[in-house]
Write a protein that holds these residues in place. Structure first.
Motif, PDB file in Angstrom:
ATOM      1  N   ARG A  83       0.356   6.322  11.632  1.00  0.00           N
ATOM      2  CA  ARG A  83       0.995   5.429  10.654  1.00  0.00           C
ATOM      3  C   ARG A  83       2.463   5.799  10.476  1.00  0.00           C
ATOM      4  O   ARG A  83       2.804   6.972  10.358  1.00  0.00           O
ATOM      5  CB  ARG A  83       0.263   5.548   9.319  1.00  0.00           C
ATOM      6  CG  ARG A  83       0.796   4.658   8.229  1.00  0.00           C
ATOM      7  CD  ARG A  83      -0.067   3.436   8.089  1.00  0.00           C
ATOM      8  NE  ARG A  83       0.531   2.435   7.233  1.00  0.00           N
ATOM      9  CZ  ARG A  83       0.079   2.091   6.050  1.00  0.00           C
ATOM     10  NH1 ARG A  83      -0.984   2.688   5.566  1.00  0.00           N
ATOM     11  NH2 ARG A  83       0.676   1.146   5.370  1.00  0.00           N
ATOM     12  N   GLU A  84       3.322   4.794  10.474  1.00  0.00           N
ATOM     13  CA  GLU A  84       4.745   5.029  10.264  1.00  0.00           C
ATOM     14  C   GLU A  84       5.058   4.913   8.775  1.00  0.00           C
ATOM     15  O   GLU A  84       4.503   4.063   8.077  1.00  0.00           O
ATOM     16  CB  GLU A  84       5.574   4.036  11.071  1.00  0.00           C
ATOM     17  CG  GLU A  84       5.424   4.274  12.561  1.00  0.00           C
ATOM     18  CD  GLU A  84       6.340   3.397  13.398  1.00  0.00           C
ATOM     19  OE1 GLU A  84       7.282   2.807  12.843  1.00  0.00           O
ATOM     20  OE2 GLU A  84       6.105   3.315  14.599  1.00  0.00           O
ATOM     21  N   ILE A  85       5.936   5.797   8.290  1.00  0.00           N
ATOM     22  CA  ILE A  85       6.301   5.817   6.879  1.00  0.00           C
ATOM     23  C   ILE A  85       7.822   5.778   6.741  1.00  0.00           C
ATOM     24  O   ILE A  85       8.543   6.301   7.595  1.00  0.00           O
ATOM     25  CB  ILE A  85       5.720   7.054   6.158  1.00  0.00           C
ATOM     26  CG1 ILE A  85       6.097   8.355   6.881  1.00  0.00           C
ATOM     27  CG2 ILE A  85       4.216   6.942   6.017  1.00  0.00           C
ATOM     28  CD1 ILE A  85       5.610   9.627   6.194  1.00  0.00           C
ATOM     29  N   ASP A 124       3.347  -3.112   7.376  1.00  0.00           N
ATOM     30  CA  ASP A 124       2.640  -2.134   8.187  1.00  0.00           C
ATOM     31  C   ASP A 124       3.142  -0.715   7.966  1.00  0.00           C
ATOM     32  O   ASP A 124       2.508   0.231   8.397  1.00  0.00           O
ATOM     33  CB  ASP A 124       2.767  -2.492   9.673  1.00  0.00           C
ATOM     34  CG  ASP A 124       1.959  -3.736  10.025  1.00  0.00           C
ATOM     35  OD1 ASP A 124       2.257  -4.344  11.049  1.00  0.00           O
ATOM     36  OD2 ASP A 124       1.033  -4.079   9.277  1.00  0.00           O
ATOM     37  N   GLY A 172       4.040   2.657   5.833  1.00  0.00           N
ATOM     38  CA  GLY A 172       3.692   3.366   4.613  1.00  0.00           C
ATOM     39  C   GLY A 172       4.961   3.753   3.879  1.00  0.00           C
ATOM     40  O   GLY A 172       6.071   3.597   4.385  1.00  0.00           O
ATOM     41  N   ASP A 205       0.046   7.968   2.649  1.00  0.00           N
ATOM     42  CA  ASP A 205      -0.333   7.098   3.761  1.00  0.00           C
ATOM     43  C   ASP A 205      -0.736   7.835   5.033  1.00  0.00           C
ATOM     44  O   ASP A 205      -0.989   7.199   6.045  1.00  0.00           O
ATOM     45  CB  ASP A 205       0.825   6.142   4.084  1.00  0.00           C
ATOM     46  CG  ASP A 205       1.043   5.139   2.968  1.00  0.00           C
ATOM     47  OD1 ASP A 205       0.077   4.448   2.601  1.00  0.00           O
ATOM     48  OD2 ASP A 205       2.166   5.074   2.442  1.00  0.00           O
ATOM     49  N   CYS A 206      -0.792   9.157   5.002  1.00  0.00           N
ATOM     50  CA  CYS A 206      -1.116   9.914   6.214  1.00  0.00           C
ATOM     51  C   CYS A 206      -2.561  10.385   6.263  1.00  0.00           C
ATOM     52  O   CYS A 206      -2.968  11.061   7.200  1.00  0.00           O
ATOM     53  CB  CYS A 206      -0.170  11.116   6.345  1.00  0.00           C
ATOM     54  SG  CYS A 206       1.536  10.628   6.631  1.00  0.00           S
ATOM     55  N   LYS A 221       6.573   9.538  11.228  1.00  0.00           N
ATOM     56  CA  LYS A 221       5.270   9.133  11.732  1.00  0.00           C
ATOM     57  C   LYS A 221       4.239  10.168  11.322  1.00  0.00           C
ATOM     58  O   LYS A 221       4.448  11.369  11.476  1.00  0.00           O
ATOM     59  CB  LYS A 221       5.324   8.998  13.246  1.00  0.00           C
ATOM     60  CG  LYS A 221       4.167   8.248  13.832  1.00  0.00           C
ATOM     61  CD  LYS A 221       4.432   7.881  15.268  1.00  0.00           C
ATOM     62  CE  LYS A 221       3.437   6.849  15.723  1.00  0.00           C
ATOM     63  NZ  LYS A 221       3.731   6.354  17.051  1.00  0.00           N
ATOM     64  N   CYS A 222       3.127   9.674  10.798  1.00  0.00           N
ATOM     65  CA  CYS A 222       2.021  10.545  10.420  1.00  0.00           C
ATOM     66  C   CYS A 222       1.237  10.948  11.666  1.00  0.00           C
ATOM     67  O   CYS A 222       1.302  10.279  12.702  1.00  0.00           O
ATOM     68  CB  CYS A 222       1.080   9.816   9.461  1.00  0.00           C
ATOM     69  SG  CYS A 222       1.832   9.298   7.919  1.00  0.00           S
ATOM     70  N   ASN A 249      -1.800  10.535  12.026  1.00  0.00           N
ATOM     71  CA  ASN A 249      -2.770   9.472  12.279  1.00  0.00           C
ATOM     72  C   ASN A 249      -2.126   8.235  12.902  1.00  0.00           C
ATOM     73  O   ASN A 249      -2.781   7.226  13.104  1.00  0.00           O
ATOM     74  CB  ASN A 249      -3.517   9.103  10.993  1.00  0.00           C
ATOM     75  CG  ASN A 249      -2.630   8.472   9.935  1.00  0.00           C
ATOM     76  OD1 ASN A 249      -1.447   8.188  10.153  1.00  0.00           O
ATOM     77  ND2 ASN A 249      -3.197   8.264   8.753  1.00  0.00           N
TER      78      ASN A 249
END
Length: 169
Positions: free
Chosen positions: A108-110, A28, A30, A51-52, A103-104, A106
């Motif tokens: 999404r965690e990277i 899950d 990025g 991934d953002c 964290k993006c 949007n």
């Protein structure tokens, strides 16, 4: 005896399901691409993530390196589907692997890993392991070594020809 087998089988099944579920959660996240990686302490690295989303942004925690928080953005970038930024690895950072994450916008965690090497570059002569250094070699030594190799090759050819002349194989 039979209940022990059933319980053992059930425990192994639960363990197997637990092991297969872990990669689902790991997928899950990025990825933060780091360049250059490895990096010397005291130098800068570029961070990049796709991934953002387009025209996205992200906030990355690099406190494990002692670099604080870094903002990644697509503003001013040629490829607006990537967020980018950079950070300087403090010179006092010890060699090792350091996880960074963020964290993006949007949601999404990277994550990524920065591999830090020592900040000093080697100086001086190269140790060859033969008691001398590469800078101590001179032309005479090189010619002597080449002569030894040439004599060995000539001796080998002479031995092979001598065996064939004698008729032995």
């Amino acid at each position: 005896m039979r209940s022990t087998r059933v319980l053992t089988g059930a425990a192994l099944s639960v363990a197997a399901l637990g092991l297969t579920a872990c990669p689902v959660f790991a997928g899950d996240f990025g990825k933060i691409e780091i360049s250059p990686n490895p990096v010397q302490a005291g130098k800068s690295v570029n961070l990049n993530s796709s991934d953002c989303g387009k025209n996205g942004s992200a906030s990355v925690d690099a406190s494990t390196l002692g670099a604080g928080t870094v903002t990644l953005t697509s503003k001013g970038q040629t490829h607006t589907e990537n967020v980018q930024g950079s950070l300087r690895v403090p010179a006092s950072t010890k060699p090792g692997n350091y996880g960074i994450g963020g964290k993006c916008a949007n949601g999404r965690e990277i994550t990524g890993t920065v591999q830090v090497t020592a900040g000093t570059t080697p100086h001086g002569k190269t140790k060859t392991g033969l008691g001398a250094t590469s800078e101590d070699a001179n032309t005479t030594e090189i010619l002597a070594g080449a002569g030894v190799l040439l004599a060995a090759a000539a001796g080998g050819v002479w031995m092979v020809r001598r065996r064939r002349a004698d008729g032995s194989a």
